[in-house]
Write a protein that holds these residues in place. Structure first.
Motif, PDB file in Angstrom:
ATOM      1  N   LYS B  42       0.828  -1.209   0.000  1.00 29.31           N
ATOM      2  CA  LYS B  42       0.000   0.000   0.000  1.00 29.31           C
ATOM      3  C   LYS B  42       0.863   1.261   0.000  1.00 29.31           C
ATOM      4  CE  LYS B  42      -2.002  -1.128   3.891  1.00 29.31           C
ATOM      5  NZ  LYS B  42      -1.300  -2.382   4.226  1.00 29.31           N
ATOM      6  N   THR B  43       1.819   1.293   0.928  1.00 23.31           N
ATOM      7  CA  THR B  43       2.683   2.467   0.997  1.00 23.31           C
ATOM      8  C   THR B  43       3.471   2.634  -0.302  1.00 23.31           C
ATOM      9  OG1 THR B  43       2.877   2.314   3.383  1.00 23.31           O
ATOM     10  CG2 THR B  43       4.620   3.499   2.246  1.00 23.31           C
ATOM     11  N   THR B  44       3.935   1.516  -0.843  1.00 29.70           N
ATOM     12  CA  THR B  44       4.701   1.578  -2.087  1.00 29.70           C
ATOM     13  C   THR B  44       3.854   2.158  -3.211  1.00 29.70           C
ATOM     14  OG1 THR B  44       5.877  -0.379  -1.332  1.00 29.70           O
ATOM     15  CG2 THR B  44       6.151   0.225  -3.641  1.00 29.70           C
ATOM     16  N   LEU B  45       2.571   1.800  -3.271  1.00 32.70           N
ATOM     17  CA  LEU B  45       1.703   2.336  -4.314  1.00 32.70           C
ATOM     18  C   LEU B  45       1.532   3.851  -4.146  1.00 32.70           C
ATOM     19  CD1 LEU B  45      -0.078   2.030  -6.744  1.00 32.70           C
ATOM     20  CD2 LEU B  45      -1.936   1.223  -5.284  1.00 32.70           C
ATOM     21  N   LEU B  46       1.321   4.308  -2.907  1.00 28.40           N
ATOM     22  CA  LEU B  46       1.203   5.755  -2.683  1.00 28.40           C
ATOM     23  C   LEU B  46       2.490   6.467  -3.085  1.00 28.40           C
ATOM     24  CD1 LEU B  46      -0.652   6.665   0.615  1.00 28.40           C
ATOM     25  CD2 LEU B  46      -1.519   6.329  -1.685  1.00 28.40           C
ATOM     26  N   ARG B  47       3.638   5.851  -2.725  1.00 27.21           N
ATOM     27  CA  ARG B  47       4.917   6.479  -3.061  1.00 27.21           C
ATOM     28  C   ARG B  47       5.144   6.478  -4.570  1.00 27.21           C
ATOM     29  NH1 ARG B  47       8.800   7.099   0.707  1.00 27.21           N
ATOM     30  NH2 ARG B  47      10.375   6.389  -0.770  1.00 27.21           N
ATOM     31  N   ALA B  48       4.634   5.463  -5.248  1.00 23.68           N
ATOM     32  CA  ALA B  48       4.773   5.423  -6.707  1.00 23.68           C
ATOM     33  C   ALA B  48       3.923   6.529  -7.331  1.00 23.68           C
ATOM     34  CB  ALA B  48       4.342   4.056  -7.237  1.00 23.68           C
ATOM     35  N   ILE B  49       2.702   6.712  -6.823  1.00 20.39           N
ATOM     36  CA  ILE B  49       1.834   7.767  -7.348  1.00 20.39           C
ATOM     37  C   ILE B  49       2.458   9.137  -7.103  1.00 20.39           C
ATOM     38  CG2 ILE B  49      -0.409   8.882  -7.093  1.00 20.39           C
ATOM     39  CD1 ILE B  49      -1.551   6.092  -6.374  1.00 20.39           C
ATOM     40  N   SER B  50       3.074   9.302  -5.920  1.00 19.76           N
ATOM     41  CA  SER B  50       3.618  10.613  -5.567  1.00 19.76           C
ATOM     42  C   SER B  50       4.972  10.868  -6.210  1.00 19.76           C
ATOM     43  CB  SER B  50       3.740  10.739  -4.054  1.00 19.76           C
ATOM     44  OG  SER B  50       4.693   9.815  -3.585  1.00 19.76           O
ATOM     45  N   GLY B  51       5.604   9.821  -6.740  1.00 20.05           N
ATOM     46  CA  GLY B  51       6.904  10.024  -7.371  1.00 20.05           C
ATOM     47  C   GLY B  51       8.078   9.823  -6.432  1.00 20.05           C
ATOM     48  N   LEU B  52       7.802   9.430  -5.201  1.00 15.04           N
ATOM     49  CA  LEU B  52       8.893   9.174  -4.262  1.00 15.04           C
ATOM     50  C   LEU B  52       9.523   7.808  -4.521  1.00 15.04           C
ATOM     51  CD1 LEU B  52       7.211  10.531  -1.005  1.00 15.04           C
ATOM     52  CD2 LEU B  52       9.025  11.611  -2.330  1.00 15.04           C
ATOM     53  N   GLN B  53       8.787   6.959  -5.266  1.00 18.71           N
ATOM     54  CA  GLN B  53       9.283   5.618  -5.576  1.00 18.71           C
ATOM     55  C   GLN B  53       9.220   5.460  -7.101  1.00 18.71           C
ATOM     56  OE1 GLN B  53      10.080   2.575  -3.850  1.00 18.71           O
ATOM     57  NE2 GLN B  53      10.237   1.694  -5.896  1.00 18.71           N
ATOM     58  N   ALA B  54      10.308   5.026  -7.695  1.00 17.37           N
ATOM     59  CA  ALA B  54      10.330   4.858  -9.149  1.00 17.37           C
ATOM     60  C   ALA B  54       9.465   3.663  -9.542  1.00 17.37           C
ATOM     61  CB  ALA B  54      11.761   4.643  -9.616  1.00 17.37           C
ATOM     62  N   ILE B  55       8.798   3.774 -10.696  1.00 16.10           N
ATOM     63  CA  ILE B  55       8.042   2.626 -11.201  1.00 16.10           C
ATOM     64  C   ILE B  55       8.812   2.026 -12.371  1.00 16.10           C
ATOM     65  CG2 ILE B  55       5.824   3.495 -10.419  1.00 16.10           C
ATOM     66  CD1 ILE B  55       5.216   4.381 -13.235  1.00 16.10           C
ATOM     67  N   SER B  56       8.630   0.710 -12.558  1.00 16.99           N
ATOM     68  CA  SER B  56       9.383   0.042 -13.620  1.00 16.99           C
ATOM     69  C   SER B  56       8.500  -0.269 -14.819  1.00 16.99           C
ATOM     70  CB  SER B  56       9.996  -1.244 -13.081  1.00 16.99           C
ATOM     71  OG  SER B  56       8.967  -2.091 -12.609  1.00 16.99           O
ATOM     72  N   GLY B  57       7.220   0.065 -14.699  1.00 16.48           N
ATOM     73  CA  GLY B  57       6.336  -0.166 -15.829  1.00 16.48           C
ATOM     74  C   GLY B  57       4.986   0.473 -15.567  1.00 16.48           C
ATOM     75  N   GLY B  58       4.196   0.690 -16.629  1.00 16.16           N
ATOM     76  CA  GLY B  58       2.868   1.258 -16.482  1.00 16.16           C
ATOM     77  C   GLY B  58       2.896   2.766 -16.532  1.00 16.16           C
ATOM     78  N   SER B  59       1.709   3.378 -16.299  1.00 13.69           N
ATOM     79  CA  SER B  59       1.643   4.833 -16.376  1.00 13.69           C
ATOM     80  C   SER B  59       0.673   5.360 -15.323  1.00 13.69           C
ATOM     81  CB  SER B  59       1.169   5.261 -17.768  1.00 13.69           C
ATOM     82  OG  SER B  59      -0.160   4.826 -17.954  1.00 13.69           O
ATOM     83  N   ILE B  60       0.838   6.627 -14.983  1.00 12.15           N
ATOM     84  CA  ILE B  60      -0.028   7.287 -14.009  1.00 12.15           C
ATOM     85  C   ILE B  60      -0.458   8.616 -14.616  1.00 12.15           C
ATOM     86  CG2 ILE B  60      -0.186   8.209 -11.670  1.00 12.15           C
ATOM     87  CD1 ILE B  60       2.278   6.404 -11.016  1.00 12.15           C
ATOM     88  N   ALA B  61      -1.762   8.870 -14.616  1.00 10.06           N
ATOM     89  CA  ALA B  61      -2.258  10.134 -15.154  1.00 10.06           C
ATOM     90  C   ALA B  61      -3.183  10.793 -14.143  1.00 10.06           C
ATOM     91  CB  ALA B  61      -2.994   9.898 -16.467  1.00 10.06           C
ATOM     92  N   LEU B  62      -3.038  12.113 -13.990  1.00  7.46           N
ATOM     93  CA  LEU B  62      -3.893  12.882 -13.088  1.00  7.46           C
ATOM     94  C   LEU B  62      -4.565  13.969 -13.907  1.00  7.46           C
ATOM     95  CD1 LEU B  62      -4.689  13.290 -10.068  1.00  7.46           C
ATOM     96  CD2 LEU B  62      -2.822  14.924  -9.928  1.00  7.46           C
ATOM     97  N   ALA B  63      -5.887  14.026 -13.858  1.00  8.73           N
ATOM     98  CA  ALA B  63      -6.660  15.004 -14.621  1.00  8.73           C
ATOM     99  C   ALA B  63      -6.259  14.996 -16.096  1.00  8.73           C
ATOM    100  CB  ALA B  63      -6.488  16.406 -14.023  1.00  8.73           C
ATOM    101  N   GLY B  64      -6.111  13.800 -16.645  1.00  4.15           N
ATOM    102  CA  GLY B  64      -5.862  13.686 -18.071  1.00  4.15           C
ATOM    103  C   GLY B  64      -4.424  13.935 -18.501  1.00  4.15           C
ATOM    104  N   ARG B  65      -3.510  14.135 -17.537  1.00  8.60           N
ATOM    105  CA  ARG B  65      -2.121  14.441 -17.894  1.00  8.60           C
ATOM    106  C   ARG B  65      -1.194  13.400 -17.280  1.00  8.60           C
ATOM    107  NH1 ARG B  65       1.799  19.015 -16.103  1.00  8.60           N
ATOM    108  NH2 ARG B  65       0.811  18.652 -14.094  1.00  8.60           N
ATOM    109  N   ARG B  66      -0.285  12.856 -18.082  1.00 11.18           N
ATOM    110  CA  ARG B  66       0.687  11.899 -17.545  1.00 11.18           C
ATOM    111  C   ARG B  66       1.536  12.598 -16.495  1.00 11.18           C
ATOM    112  NH1 ARG B  66       2.382   7.225 -20.695  1.00 11.18           N
ATOM    113  NH2 ARG B  66       4.206   7.094 -19.355  1.00 11.18           N
ATOM    114  N   ILE B  67       1.685  11.986 -15.333  1.00 13.55           N
ATOM    115  CA  ILE B  67       2.517  12.605 -14.301  1.00 13.55           C
ATOM    116  C   ILE B  67       3.686  11.718 -13.917  1.00 13.55           C
ATOM    117  CG2 ILE B  67       0.676  14.009 -13.297  1.00 13.55           C
ATOM    118  CD1 ILE B  67       0.558  11.900 -11.018  1.00 13.55           C
ATOM    119  N   ASP B  68       3.785  10.510 -14.474  1.00 16.01           N
ATOM    120  CA  ASP B  68       4.765   9.582 -13.912  1.00 16.01           C
ATOM    121  C   ASP B  68       6.214   9.956 -14.191  1.00 16.01           C
ATOM    122  OD1 ASP B  68       5.121   7.973 -16.578  1.00 16.01           O
ATOM    123  OD2 ASP B  68       2.969   7.952 -16.160  1.00 16.01           O
ATOM    124  N   ALA B  69       6.444  10.920 -15.112  1.00 13.38           N
ATOM    125  CA  ALA B  69       7.828  11.334 -15.339  1.00 13.38           C
ATOM    126  C   ALA B  69       8.153  12.634 -14.617  1.00 13.38           C
ATOM    127  CB  ALA B  69       8.084  11.488 -16.836  1.00 13.38           C
TER     128      ALA B  69
END
Ligand SMILES: Nc1ncnc2c1ncn2[C@@H]1O[C@H](COP(=O)(O)OP(=O)(O)O)[C@@H](O)[C@H]1O
Ligand SMILES: [Mg+2]
Lengths: 259, 341
Positions: B42-69
């Motif tokens: 759970k914590t890892t997922l929150l950190r991945a969404i917030s950018g504190l934890q790097a993700i190795s695959g997939g994408s995250i979008a907030l309000a229609g805009r990619r934020i994962d980079a």
């Protein structure tokens, strides 16, 4: 039983206090040659030492050398300890072993090494106070390491850095504004402990600079053949200095960072 | 409309995969609860969404805009940490103002925003106190205010109430929920406490061993669990072999203890009473039926008669109170609460 133990405690305390009492009596007493106690009291010896320009100069030199060494040591060690603790645990394990090296190797061996290194023309510092400063720097490492490391262990630094990153604050800013203030008492504790060691250090001072740069310890050594009262006065002064440093370090180590 | 989209996100610690193709959708203005046993990611997922934890695959979008980079501070979200992570050497007010330090606002604007937020969390009288002088609930509210003062579009709450004792926790649950509604916040709340999840969540996503196993309204997740892990994790439902209820049927049947009725004809099951236990307003009857242990809850009136051990009960239930889980829908990940080695 409590009675008996308090008797033993009192006896032990008296035993430990005896040298101190003797030194006080020797420093302030006059005509102490026949009886169990001196015949009269006199502050001449103590006042004489304290007003002796040679003593004052020696004290000044000791403080200057110790201060410079402590400053250099802190500037080197505090960032190294923080970096190891936060970013580089492997370095941290080595740091813990390396900082005690100056105490694991006999002082005489180190002195011979220093004298050879610093006789090289590019580093010709032999006989100057600087060689003493450089020799003292590593002696302070363990004091800083132990006291600071103890303080860092209880702090949620990773969370603070994360919170900062979400606010757009760089790690350096969190380290400077939060972590350093939180460990300030322990840095000060390292300074006090280091000062206690350095003010009493004789081997390096004697072999590296000796009489060319008379520090407090060298002065004390040179005065050892004068009257007993003078020696006692010097020792008393020294003793009280260490006592107050110890009191300061106890007070500082009680000061836990608030959560 | 989906506000936050997490699409097939993976994350690892070294060689250990902690998030495994996590997909989740959060609507604008909703309190989305992320529920799962401790260590499930759970914590890892929150950190991945917030950018504190790097993700190795997939994408995250907030309000229609990619934020994962994007760097964490540019994603437009804020986080409340499990242990608050307040700066202990700063007062409440300074903690909030420090958070705004890099926003390029003037001193007066910062002071205004901070004061307004302190009022929202009702901490104006404690504005000049150090965190150490605050109670657990007050610290929690400072942490919340420090996150909200950033005016995030998405608020991430990592077990924000788990360090508090039960009384204060219940009160703060209500308070947090009210504040979220009032301010129209979109929030993801992480918890391992199923009661808290039910009470707080508009929707609940259940995470097990790095995968989302079900994501739905609280009522649906509770009454129509997707698999036996969810059924076991939420409450104390009876999870019985399906053939006990419907002969010939494979898989499991889920029946909540309070859904049983004691009937005189056409029983679903006949059970033998083993023991009874008073749980406040309910009496729990422990029974056995077809070799399975069974929990049945009845309302307990004062002095009401309780069945004795050895009594036989005819149990029925409304058809919609029985939920069947097909054997194929059992999860491919194990039902354990500890992470995969
Ligand atoms: N920094 C880390 N290094 C290695 N493994 C970690 C680290 N943080 C968490 N883990 C592991 O990742 C898994 C998920 O952790 P986490 O996301 O904190 O779970 P939760 O918040 O659901 O309790 C756990 O098995 C945990 O042991
Ligand atoms: Mg967690």
């Amino acid at each position: 039983m409590p009675r008996l133990s308090s008797v033993f405690l009192t006896l032990a305390a008296a035993l430990f206090a005896l040298p101190f009492v003797t030194i006080v009596l020797a420093a302030f007493g006059t005509g102490w040659s026949t009886g169990l106690l001196p015949e009269g009291l006199d502050t001449a010896a103590v006042a004489g030492v304290l007003t002796d320009p040679r003593f004052q100069a020696a004290l000044g030199r000791s403080l200057a050398v110790s201060g410079a060494a402590l400053l250099l040591s802190a500037v080197l060690m505090v960032p190294a300890i923080l970096a190891g603790h936060i970013y580089w645990p492997a370095l941290d394990r080595w740091l813990a072993r390396l900082v005690v090296l100056p105490y694991a190797v006999p002082g005489v061996v180190l002195v011979v090494g220093y004298l050879r290194v610093f006789s090289h023309p590019a580093l010709a510092l032999n006989g100057t106070p600087w060689i003493l400063v450089l020799a003292y720097v590593p002696l302070c490492f363990p004091m800083f390491y132990v006291s600071i490391k103890g303080a860092l262990t209880g702090l949620p630094i990773a969370d603070w850095l994360d919170a900062g990153r979400l606010m757009g604050l760089r790690d350096e800013r969190i380290l400077a504004r939060v972590v350093l203030p939180m460990i300030a008492p322990q840095i000060l504790l390292g300074v006090v402990l280091g000062l206690g060691i350095l003010l009493g250090e004789f081997v390096y001072a004697n072999m590296l600079v000796g009489g060319r740069f008379e520090t407090l310890q060298i002065y004390m050594y040179a005065k050892r053949t004068e009257s007993g009262a003078v020696t006692a006065a010097i020792i008393l002064f020294y003793f009280l200095t260490i006592l107050s440093l110890t009191a300061a370090s106890v007070a500082l180590s009680r000061q836990r960072p608030a959560r | 409309m989906t506000f936050l989209t997490v699409d097939r996100v993976c994350a690892e610690y070294g060689a250990t995969r902690v998030l495994n193709d996590v997909t989740a959708h959060v609507a604008e203005g909703e309190m989305h609860v992320l529920l799962g046993p401790s260590g499930c990611g759970k914590t890892t997922l929150l950190r991945a969404i917030s950018g504190l934890q790097a993700i190795s695959g997939g994408s995250i979008a907030l309000a229609g805009r990619r934020i994962d980079a994007l760097p964490p501070a540019d994603r437009g979200l804020a986080m409340v940490f499990q242990h608050y992570a307040l700066f202990p050497n700063m007062t409440v007010r300074q903690n909030l103002a420090f958070a705004l330090g890099r926003r390029g606002l003037g001193r007066a604007r910062i002071a205004d925003n901070v004061d307004r937020m302190l009022e929202v969390v009702d901490l104006t009288p404690r504005a000049d106190a150090l965190p150490a002088a605050l109670s657990g609930g007050q610290k929690q509210r400072v942490a919340l205010a420090r996150a909200l003062v950033l005016e995030p579009r998405l608020l991430l709450l990592d077990e924000p109430l788990s360090a508090l004792d039960a009384q204060i926790r219940k009160r703060l649950q209500l308070e947090l929920k009210r504040m979220q509604r009032q301010l129209g916040l979109t929030a993801i709340l992480v918890t391992h406490d199923q009661d808290e999840a039910m009470r707080m969540g508009d929707r609940i996503s259940i995470l097990n061993a790095g995968r989302i196993v079900q994501s739905d309204r609280a009522e649906t997740v509770f009454h129509r669990p997707a698999d036996t892990f969810v059924a076991r994790f939420l409450g104390e439902a009876n999870i019985l072999p399906a053939h006990l209820i419907a002969p010939g049927r494979a898989g499991h049947a889920v029946i909540h203890p309070a859904a049983f009725e004691i009937v005189t004809d056409l029983p679903l099951l006949e059970a033998e009473v083993v023991d009874t236990e008073i749980m406040g307003q309910l009496v729990r009857i422990h029974c056995r039926a077809g070799g399975e242990a069974l929990r049945v809850d009845r309302l307990a009136g004062y002095g009401a008669e309780r069945p004795a051990p050895g009594d036989r009960l005819q149990l029925g239930a409304r058809p919609d109170a029985v939920h069947f889980i097909a054997p194929t829908s059992s999860p491919s990940v194990p039902d354990n609460t500890s992470p995969d080695p």
